[in-house]
Design a protein around this motif. Structure first.
Motif, mmCIF file in Angstrom:
data_model
loop_
_atom_site.group_PDB
_atom_site.id
_atom_site.type_symbol
_atom_site.label_atom_id
_atom_site.label_comp_id
_atom_site.label_asym_id
_atom_site.label_seq_id
_atom_site.Cartn_x
_atom_site.Cartn_y
_atom_site.Cartn_z
ATOM 1 N N LEU A 1 -1.748 5.118 20.980
ATOM 2 C CA LEU A 1 -1.869 5.548 19.587
ATOM 3 C C LEU A 1 -1.891 4.353 18.638
ATOM 4 N N THR A 2 -1.098 3.349 18.933
ATOM 5 C CA THR A 2 -1.062 2.160 18.069
ATOM 6 C C THR A 2 -2.369 1.382 18.146
ATOM 7 N N ILE A 3 -2.865 1.151 19.348
ATOM 8 C CA ILE A 3 -4.123 0.407 19.496
ATOM 9 C C ILE A 3 -5.278 1.173 18.868
ATOM 10 N N LEU A 4 -5.353 2.469 19.153
ATOM 11 C CA LEU A 4 -6.424 3.274 18.558
ATOM 12 C C LEU A 4 -6.282 3.333 17.044
ATOM 13 N N GLY A 5 -5.058 3.382 16.546
ATOM 14 C CA GLY A 5 -4.838 3.382 15.101
ATOM 15 C C GLY A 5 -5.373 2.121 14.446
ATOM 16 N N CYS A 6 -5.159 0.984 15.097
ATOM 17 C CA CYS A 6 -5.692 -0.284 14.571
ATOM 18 C C CYS A 6 -7.214 -0.299 14.626
ATOM 19 N N ILE A 7 -7.775 0.188 15.726
ATOM 20 C CA ILE A 7 -9.233 0.229 15.868
ATOM 21 C C ILE A 7 -9.847 1.111 14.787
ATOM 22 N N VAL A 8 -9.294 2.305 14.615
ATOM 23 C CA VAL A 8 -9.829 3.226 13.613
ATOM 24 C C VAL A 8 -9.638 2.651 12.216
ATOM 25 N N GLY A 9 -8.447 2.134 11.932
ATOM 26 C CA GLY A 9 -8.174 1.585 10.615
ATOM 27 C C GLY A 9 -9.072 0.421 10.256
ATOM 28 N N LEU A 10 -9.303 -0.469 11.204
ATOM 29 C CA LEU A 10 -10.195 -1.608 10.957
ATOM 30 C C LEU A 10 -11.647 -1.159 10.828
ATOM 31 N N SER A 11 -12.037 -0.150 11.603
ATOM 32 C CA SER A 11 -13.434 0.309 11.564
ATOM 33 C C SER A 11 -13.788 0.927 10.218
ATOM 34 N N MET A 12 -12.808 1.411 9.489
ATOM 35 C CA MET A 12 -13.085 2.020 8.193
ATOM 36 C C MET A 12 -13.659 1.009 7.199
ATOM 37 N N PHE A 13 -13.466 -0.288 7.467
ATOM 38 C CA PHE A 13 -14.081 -1.307 6.620
ATOM 39 C C PHE A 13 -15.599 -1.352 6.798
ATOM 40 N N LEU A 14 -16.099 -0.774 7.881
ATOM 41 C CA LEU A 14 -17.539 -0.730 8.127
ATOM 42 C C LEU A 14 -18.192 0.458 7.424
ATOM 43 N N THR A 15 -17.390 1.256 6.742
ATOM 44 C CA THR A 15 -17.903 2.430 6.032
ATOM 45 C C THR A 15 -17.864 2.172 4.530
ATOM 46 N N GLU A 16 -18.312 3.151 3.791
ATOM 47 C CA GLU A 16 -18.257 3.092 2.330
ATOM 48 C C GLU A 16 -16.980 3.725 1.787
ATOM 49 N N LEU A 17 -16.133 4.237 2.667
ATOM 50 C CA LEU A 17 -14.945 4.952 2.227
ATOM 51 C C LEU A 17 -13.978 4.040 1.483
ATOM 52 N N GLY A 18 -13.440 4.558 0.395
ATOM 53 C CA GLY A 18 -12.412 3.839 -0.347
ATOM 54 C C GLY A 18 -11.029 4.206 0.151
ATOM 55 N N LYS A 19 -10.899 5.467 0.627
ATOM 56 C CA LYS A 19 -9.621 5.953 1.152
ATOM 57 C C LYS A 19 -9.888 6.751 2.421
ATOM 58 N N TYR A 20 -8.886 6.750 3.283
ATOM 59 C CA TYR A 20 -8.984 7.478 4.547
ATOM 60 C C TYR A 20 -7.596 7.972 4.924
ATOM 61 N N ALA A 21 -7.530 9.172 5.447
ATOM 62 C CA ALA A 21 -6.271 9.728 5.919
ATOM 63 C C ALA A 21 -6.556 10.618 7.121
ATOM 64 N N GLY A 22 -5.662 10.597 8.089
ATOM 65 C CA GLY A 22 -5.786 11.517 9.210
ATOM 66 C C GLY A 22 -5.680 10.861 10.568
ATOM 67 N N LEU A 23 -5.381 11.693 11.526
ATOM 68 C CA LEU A 23 -5.156 11.276 12.911
ATOM 69 C C LEU A 23 -6.353 11.582 13.804
ATOM 70 N N SER A 24 -7.393 12.190 13.238
ATOM 71 C CA SER A 24 -8.481 12.692 14.081
ATOM 72 C C SER A 24 -9.247 11.591 14.806
ATOM 73 N N GLY A 25 -9.401 10.421 14.214
ATOM 74 C CA GLY A 25 -10.062 9.329 14.925
ATOM 75 C C GLY A 25 -9.286 8.944 16.180
ATOM 76 N N ILE A 26 -7.982 8.866 16.042
ATOM 77 C CA ILE A 26 -7.114 8.559 17.192
ATOM 78 C C ILE A 26 -7.195 9.677 18.226
ATOM 79 N N LEU A 27 -7.216 10.923 17.758
ATOM 80 C CA LEU A 27 -7.296 12.049 18.691
ATOM 81 C C LEU A 27 -8.586 12.006 19.505
ATOM 82 N N HIS A 28 -9.686 11.653 18.867
ATOM 83 C CA HIS A 28 -10.950 11.530 19.609
ATOM 84 C C HIS A 28 -10.845 10.417 20.650
ATOM 85 N N GLY A 29 -10.183 9.338 20.297
ATOM 86 C CA GLY A 29 -9.982 8.242 21.244
ATOM 87 C C GLY A 29 -9.113 8.648 22.415
ATOM 88 N N LEU A 30 -8.028 9.356 22.135
ATOM 89 C CA LEU A 30 -7.138 9.821 23.206
ATOM 90 C C LEU A 30 -7.876 10.785 24.130
#
Length: 193
Positions: A86-115
């Motif tokens: 969960l921690t590694i996937l959280g970092c991956i998802v959190g860092l990947s959000m910089f590749l988007t246009e999003l200003g804010k992001y919330a949720g566990l679904s990216g991690i859930l897809h990874g798991l």
């Protein structure tokens, strides 16, 4: 044999409590993934944005998904392994959000897809029935999300657009973790011989 080990069940309870606490307005504002705040030096948000949610329905949906995945892949999970994934996937998802246009992001679904992808890949490696079906279903779901922008009904429930990029990043992270896990397992097996 219990449905879940005591340590996995306690891990789920701890994650749930963290998610509930992160919904408190003062903590939510401090933990949410916020591009400007991160760029200003609040780096913890890269990880903690995954435990914040847009509303209570969003949190409940993500926790329901987490308990289902923990149960589904319980044979490959320990409390320590779950926390690490969960921690590694959280970092991956959190860092990947910089590749988007999003200003804010919330949720566990990216991690859930990874798991989900991680567990399906391990099921395939261990010749568990249904592993290939799970992986195929996961890939179809991610493809569908990317082509449609995600479920309109879910977006209405969570009162936000679906961050499909987080789903893709989590899935790719889950695949990489499964490959790394397989390599470590193979290395450990080789050293035992």
């Amino acid at each position: 044999m219990p449905l879940l080990s005591r340590s996995l069940f306690l891990s789920f309870i701890v994650i749930s409590l963290i998610g509930i606490l992160a919904q408190l307005p003062s903590l939510h504002d401090l933990l949410e993934w916020d591009r400007q705040a991160i760029m200003a030096g609040q780096w913890w948000r890269i990880l903690t944005g995954n435990v914040t949610h847009t509303n209570w329905t969003h949190l409940a949906m993500n926790l329901a998904g987490l308990i289902i995945l923990v149960f589904l892949f319980r044979f490959n999970l320990t409390a320590c392994r779950l926390a690490t994934i969960l921690t590694i996937l959280g970092c991956i998802v959190g860092l990947s959000m910089f590749l988007t246009e999003l200003g804010k992001y919330a949720g566990l679904s990216g991690i859930l897809h990874g798991l989900f992808i991680w567990g399906a890949c391990l099921d395939i490696r261990q010749h568990r029935s249904g592993g290939k079906l799970l992986l195929g279903a996961g890939l179809v779901k991610i493809g569908w999300d990317l082509s449609t922008g995600g479920s309109v009904e879910t977006a209405a429930l969570i009162q936000a657009s679906i961050a499909v990029e987080a789903h893709l990043a989590g899935a790719l992270g889950g695949f990489v973790l499964a490959c790394a896990f397989n390599k470590v397992q193979s290395h450990e097996s080789f050293n035992e011989v």
